[in-house]
Scaffold this motif. Structure first.
Motif, PDB file in Angstrom:
ATOM      1  N   ARG A  36       0.851  -1.170   0.000  1.00 46.53           N
ATOM      2  CA  ARG A  36       0.000   0.000   0.000  1.00 46.53           C
ATOM      3  C   ARG A  36       0.890   1.224   0.000  1.00 46.53           C
ATOM      4  O   ARG A  36       1.984   1.236   0.592  1.00 46.53           O
ATOM      5  CB  ARG A  36      -0.976   0.025   1.174  1.00 46.53           C
ATOM      6  CG  ARG A  36      -0.392   0.329   2.522  1.00 46.53           C
ATOM      7  CD  ARG A  36      -1.472   0.542   3.578  1.00 46.53           C
ATOM      8  NE  ARG A  36      -1.920   1.926   3.634  1.00 46.53           N
ATOM      9  CZ  ARG A  36      -2.978   2.347   4.306  1.00 46.53           C
ATOM     10  NH1 ARG A  36      -3.716   1.500   4.988  1.00 46.53           N
ATOM     11  NH2 ARG A  36      -3.311   3.624   4.321  1.00 46.53           N
ATOM     12  N   GLN A  37       0.394   2.257  -0.684  1.00 44.30           N
ATOM     13  CA  GLN A  37       1.160   3.500  -0.757  1.00 44.30           C
ATOM     14  C   GLN A  37       0.251   4.643  -0.339  1.00 44.30           C
ATOM     15  O   GLN A  37      -0.767   4.909  -0.982  1.00 44.30           O
ATOM     16  CB  GLN A  37       1.691   3.742  -2.173  1.00 44.30           C
ATOM     17  CG  GLN A  37       2.591   4.963  -2.280  1.00 44.30           C
ATOM     18  CD  GLN A  37       3.202   5.105  -3.655  1.00 44.30           C
ATOM     19  OE1 GLN A  37       2.654   4.644  -4.650  1.00 44.30           O
ATOM     20  NE2 GLN A  37       4.369   5.757  -3.740  1.00 44.30           N
ATOM     21  N   ASP A  38       0.649   5.317   0.719  1.00 41.78           N
ATOM     22  CA  ASP A  38      -0.060   6.505   1.165  1.00 41.78           C
ATOM     23  C   ASP A  38       0.495   7.717   0.427  1.00 41.78           C
ATOM     24  O   ASP A  38       1.653   7.717  -0.016  1.00 41.78           O
ATOM     25  CB  ASP A  38       0.094   6.672   2.680  1.00 41.78           C
ATOM     26  CG  ASP A  38      -0.561   5.537   3.435  1.00 41.78           C
ATOM     27  OD1 ASP A  38       0.127   4.780   4.131  1.00 41.78           O
ATOM     28  OD2 ASP A  38      -1.793   5.394   3.294  1.00 41.78           O
ATOM     29  N   SER A  39      -0.320   8.721   0.330  1.00 43.93           N
ATOM     30  CA  SER A  39       0.057   9.914  -0.427  1.00 43.93           C
ATOM     31  C   SER A  39       1.369  10.504   0.074  1.00 43.93           C
ATOM     32  O   SER A  39       1.548  10.709   1.276  1.00 43.93           O
ATOM     33  CB  SER A  39      -1.059  10.953  -0.312  1.00 43.93           C
ATOM     34  OG  SER A  39      -0.749  12.096  -1.058  1.00 43.93           O
ATOM     35  N   GLU A  82      -8.812   5.158   7.278  1.00 46.14           N
ATOM     36  CA  GLU A  82      -7.346   5.083   7.187  1.00 46.14           C
ATOM     37  C   GLU A  82      -6.858   4.031   6.193  1.00 46.14           C
ATOM     38  O   GLU A  82      -5.656   3.925   5.936  1.00 46.14           O
ATOM     39  CB  GLU A  82      -6.726   4.816   8.565  1.00 46.14           C
ATOM     40  CG  GLU A  82      -7.282   3.625   9.296  1.00 46.14           C
ATOM     41  CD  GLU A  82      -8.366   4.021  10.285  1.00 46.14           C
ATOM     42  OE1 GLU A  82      -9.098   4.996  10.028  1.00 46.14           O
ATOM     43  OE2 GLU A  82      -8.493   3.330  11.318  1.00 46.14           O
ATOM     44  N   THR A  84      -7.666   4.286   3.150  1.00 45.62           N
ATOM     45  CA  THR A  84      -7.543   5.052   1.913  1.00 45.62           C
ATOM     46  C   THR A  84      -6.080   5.108   1.491  1.00 45.62           C
ATOM     47  O   THR A  84      -5.225   5.569   2.239  1.00 45.62           O
ATOM     48  CB  THR A  84      -8.086   6.482   2.105  1.00 45.62           C
ATOM     49  OG1 THR A  84      -9.490   6.408   2.332  1.00 45.62           O
ATOM     50  CG2 THR A  84      -7.803   7.351   0.891  1.00 45.62           C
ATOM     51  N   ALA A  85      -5.801   4.604   0.285  1.00 48.11           N
ATOM     52  CA  ALA A  85      -4.420   4.501  -0.201  1.00 48.11           C
ATOM     53  C   ALA A  85      -4.467   3.925  -1.612  1.00 48.11           C
ATOM     54  O   ALA A  85      -5.526   3.568  -2.122  1.00 48.11           O
ATOM     55  CB  ALA A  85      -3.583   3.587   0.696  1.00 48.11           C
ATOM     56  N   TYR A  87      -3.177   0.671  -3.669  1.00 48.51           N
ATOM     57  CA  TYR A  87      -2.760  -0.696  -3.394  1.00 48.51           C
ATOM     58  C   TYR A  87      -2.177  -1.305  -4.668  1.00 48.51           C
ATOM     59  O   TYR A  87      -2.785  -1.254  -5.735  1.00 48.51           O
ATOM     60  CB  TYR A  87      -3.948  -1.528  -2.904  1.00 48.51           C
ATOM     61  CG  TYR A  87      -4.420  -1.096  -1.539  1.00 48.51           C
ATOM     62  CD1 TYR A  87      -5.294  -0.016  -1.396  1.00 48.51           C
ATOM     63  CD2 TYR A  87      -3.967  -1.729  -0.387  1.00 48.51           C
ATOM     64  CE1 TYR A  87      -5.706   0.414  -0.149  1.00 48.51           C
ATOM     65  CE2 TYR A  87      -4.382  -1.316   0.876  1.00 48.51           C
ATOM     66  CZ  TYR A  87      -5.243  -0.239   0.978  1.00 48.51           C
ATOM     67  OH  TYR A  87      -5.645   0.180   2.223  1.00 48.51           O
ATOM     68  N   THR A 107      -6.588   2.597  -6.667  1.00 50.18           N
ATOM     69  CA  THR A 107      -6.764   3.719  -5.729  1.00 50.18           C
ATOM     70  C   THR A 107      -8.047   3.483  -4.958  1.00 50.18           C
ATOM     71  O   THR A 107      -9.132   3.425  -5.547  1.00 50.18           O
ATOM     72  CB  THR A 107      -6.842   5.047  -6.493  1.00 50.18           C
ATOM     73  OG1 THR A 107      -5.626   5.232  -7.212  1.00 50.18           O
ATOM     74  CG2 THR A 107      -7.028   6.201  -5.516  1.00 50.18           C
TER      75      THR A 107
END
Lengths: 112, 114
Positions: A36-39, A82, A84-85, A87, A107
């Protein structure tokens, strides 16, 4: 390309819903990584599933791997804001090079 | 735990300029990677290194050079920046090469070429 077109997606769900993200891949692999990649940050591994595992769970996450259909899925139960990311799924190139081949990403937006 | 540090966080260059991005890790990992991430696309491997002074080309190595002079650091050079190029460059490391081991990523360097 390693990946099917369905790997690029944008999903928007309500908090508390379940969601499943799918990946299909074209070349043989023994391992599928889910990141997962957060902004504004780099990707972080959330679950890794090997070819001898059909399913793997980690908290509210569940990954599956079907080597016969060359597909993997990631499910999130009772999604939270939380989650929200973006994937990504990634397959590992054979030959022990360590090279990961990433899909385009999904997204996920979880609305309160 | 460990950390991967990438510098600079933002890099603005001119067309044709040679630009260098740096990455440091304190995991004591053997293998390090450079990826490029374009908007709407997944990560693509540029270079990787399985040990100090080793370099292996990825799928996107043309237009880039890399250097692994120490176990803890891995540099990437854009040999001639292309106008209107915008991407995020991500550095990663793993304890071993392959075998289903996690790759740990840095926060990225965002490149803009004017």
């Amino acid at each position: 390309s390693q990946w099917g077109e369905e790997n690029l997606q944008a999903l928007s769900i309500q908090e508390g819903e379940d969601v499943t993200m799918n990946c299909s891949y074209k070349t043989y692999t023994t391992v599928v990584h889910w990141y997962r990649q957060d902004s504004g940050r780099g990707p972080a591994l959330i679950i890794l599933i090997r070819s001898n595992e059909r399913e793997k769970r980690s908290g509210r996450l569940r990954a599956t791997l079907d080597t016969s259909s060359q597909s993997s899925s990631l499910s999130i139960t009772a999604a939270q804001c939380e989650d929200t990311a973006v994937y990504f799924c990634a397959t590992e190139e054979t030959g022990n090079t360590g090279k990961l081949i990433f899909g385009l990403g999904t997204t996920l937006q979880v609305q309160p | 735990g460990g950390i991967i540090t990438q510098t600079p966080k933002f890099l603005i260059g001119q067309e044709g300029q040679k630009l260098t991005l740096k990455c440091q890790q304190n995991f004591n990992h053997d293998t390090m990677y450079w990826y490029r991430q374009d908007s709407g696309k997944g990560l693509r491997l540029i270079y990787y290194s399985i040990t100090e002074n080793d370099l292996q080309k990825g799928d996107l190595s043309e237009g880039y050079d890399a250097s692994r002079e120490k176990k803890s650091s891995f540099s990437l050079t854009v040999t001639s920046a292309q106008k209107n190029e915008m991407a995020v460059f991500l550095c990663a490391s793993s304890i071993v090469t392959g075998g289903g081991y996690e790759q740990y990523f840095g926060p990225g360097t965002r490149l803009t070429v004017l």
